[in-house]
Design an enzyme around this catalytic site. Structure first.
Site, PDB file in Angstrom:
ATOM      1  N   CYS A 104       0.840  -1.201   0.000  1.00 19.64           N
ATOM      2  CA  CYS A 104       0.000   0.000   0.000  1.00 19.64           C
ATOM      3  C   CYS A 104       0.881   1.260   0.000  1.00 19.64           C
ATOM      4  O   CYS A 104       2.014   1.236  -0.529  1.00 19.64           O
ATOM      5  CB  CYS A 104      -0.952  -0.016   1.186  1.00 19.64           C
ATOM      6  SG  CYS A 104      -2.266   1.230   1.047  1.00 19.64           S
ATOM      7  N   ASP A 112      -3.503   1.089  10.226  1.00 25.94           N
ATOM      8  CA  ASP A 112      -4.674   1.963  10.384  1.00 25.94           C
ATOM      9  C   ASP A 112      -5.162   1.934  11.818  1.00 25.94           C
ATOM     10  O   ASP A 112      -5.602   2.951  12.356  1.00 25.94           O
ATOM     11  CB  ASP A 112      -5.787   1.541   9.426  1.00 25.94           C
ATOM     12  CG  ASP A 112      -5.435   1.960   8.018  1.00 25.94           C
ATOM     13  OD1 ASP A 112      -4.701   1.213   7.345  1.00 25.94           O
ATOM     14  OD2 ASP A 112      -5.835   3.068   7.628  1.00 25.94           O
TER      15      ASP A 112
END
Ligand code: RUB
Length: 332
Positions: free
Chosen positions: A138, A207
């Site tokens: 990512c 996250d």
């Protein structure tokens, strides 16, 4: 929920930006939310009554928190500002003082967050050796910070970046590393196991980190962790402490965002195959057993020590919630 038309257009623009992923990545989302609260406080001109101001800021906070569900950095950033404002309110402060608290704490969150990313890079780069090949997934500014610091300290490194379907954030990582002059190769997500034997270390961002040390990050992270474990490749997570979730201490589960099927298949295809079922979870959970260490701005910790970070950072909030639960149980 108060309709966004009552909020300043700059605040709505930031919220829409987070929702549409124009603003993305847990750290950036958190800083954008703090900035939106700062703007909301600066532009507030409804009444000079401190109670209305606190209510209003709480509504803006709820609106911002509703934009994306998974990254705890978002509610933690909002909480950082709002807790300080409500403490001031409880102490009897007037509107102007409360407004200054909101503006200054939003500014200090943003500053603290940027410093944390740099500090993580500095600390994490010690885990990288010259000659290492690193895999990242990512687009994480903290993972990139580690890689950048290692490179700038003169270590010879090579990076493999996954493209990260369906939104291709890996291309941002590829360009960022390439522009820094780092030797970087883009691979498909499904090629990770094919290349894993060439990799010395995996570094990803986060996250949300749960109290048991499980890491929620971009979909595909846990599959990479599995491949790394099988090949005995070390797996590191780079995360600021505001990505640790106090609610998970109380057993709350992290909501995994599911996004539109249109990110996976084109609209035309869906029209022609109207019975198609597409699932598009944006994040997954990597269990602590697959993680060698979490690099925070306060130091490197084993994932099982996540609870200690939570107690240090959010002890008061956690104990207030625990007291509330105990009181609720007593009155039941
Ligand atoms: C981004 C993602 C990143 C983390 C950490 O997901 O999963 O790895 O947010 O990023 P999305 P950072 O693109 O869906 O927001 O280290 O920059 O906070």
């Amino acid at each position: 929920m108060v309709a966004p038309q009552y909020f300043p257009p700059e605040v709505v623009k930031i919220a829409e930006g987070i929702k549409s992923m124009k603003i993305r990545g847990a750290g950036r989302i958190a800083r954008a939310a703090a900035k939106a609260l700062k703007i909301a406080a600066e532009k507030y001109d409804l009444s000079r009554d401190s109670e209305s101001f606190v209510d209003y800021l709480n509504l803006v906070g709820d609106y911002l928190k509703s934009t994306r569900p998974t990254a705890v950095s978002l509610p933690n950033a909002v909480g950082y500002v709002l807790i300080r404002v409500s403490q001031g309110f409880e102490e009897g402060m007037g509107f102007s003082e409360l407004r200054s608290i909101a503006i200054n704490s939003a500014k200090s969150f943003i500053e603290m967050s940027k410093k944390a990313v740099e500090e993580i890079g500095r600390i994490g780069s010690r885990l990288i050796s010259s000659g290492d090949t690193i895999l990242t997934h990512c687009n994480s500014s903290t993972a990139i910070s580690v890689i950048r610091h290692a490179f700038l300290s003169g270590k010879e490194i090579r990076v493999f970046a996954t493209e990260t379907r369906p939104k291709f954030q890996g291309l941002i990582t590829y360009r960022t590393l390439r522009d820094l002059g780092i030797d970087v190769t883009l691979i498909t997500d499904s090629a990770v196991r094919f290349f894993i034997k060439k990799i010395d270390k995996v570094i990803v961002g986060a996250d949300t980190i749960a109290a048991n040390g499980a890491v929620v990050n971009k979909i595909g992270t846990s599959q990479i962790a599995l491949a790394a474990q099988e090949a005995r490749v070390r797996f590191f997570v780079a995360s600021e402490t505001y990505k640790f979730s106090p609610a998970t201490v109380l057993g709350e589960l992290v909501v995994i965002e599911e996004r539109s099927p249109l990110e996976v298949v084109p609209e035309e295809y869906i029209k022609k195959n109207s019975d198609i079922i597409v699932r598009n979870p944006a994040f997954d959970v990597t269990p602590p057993e697959y993680i060698d260490a979490i690099i925070t701005e306060k130091g490197i910790i084993p994932p099982r020590a996540a609870i200690m970070v939570l107690v240090e950072e959010y002890g008061r909030i956690i104990s207030t919630s625990l007291t509330k639960i105990a009181v609720e149980e007593e009155t039941d």
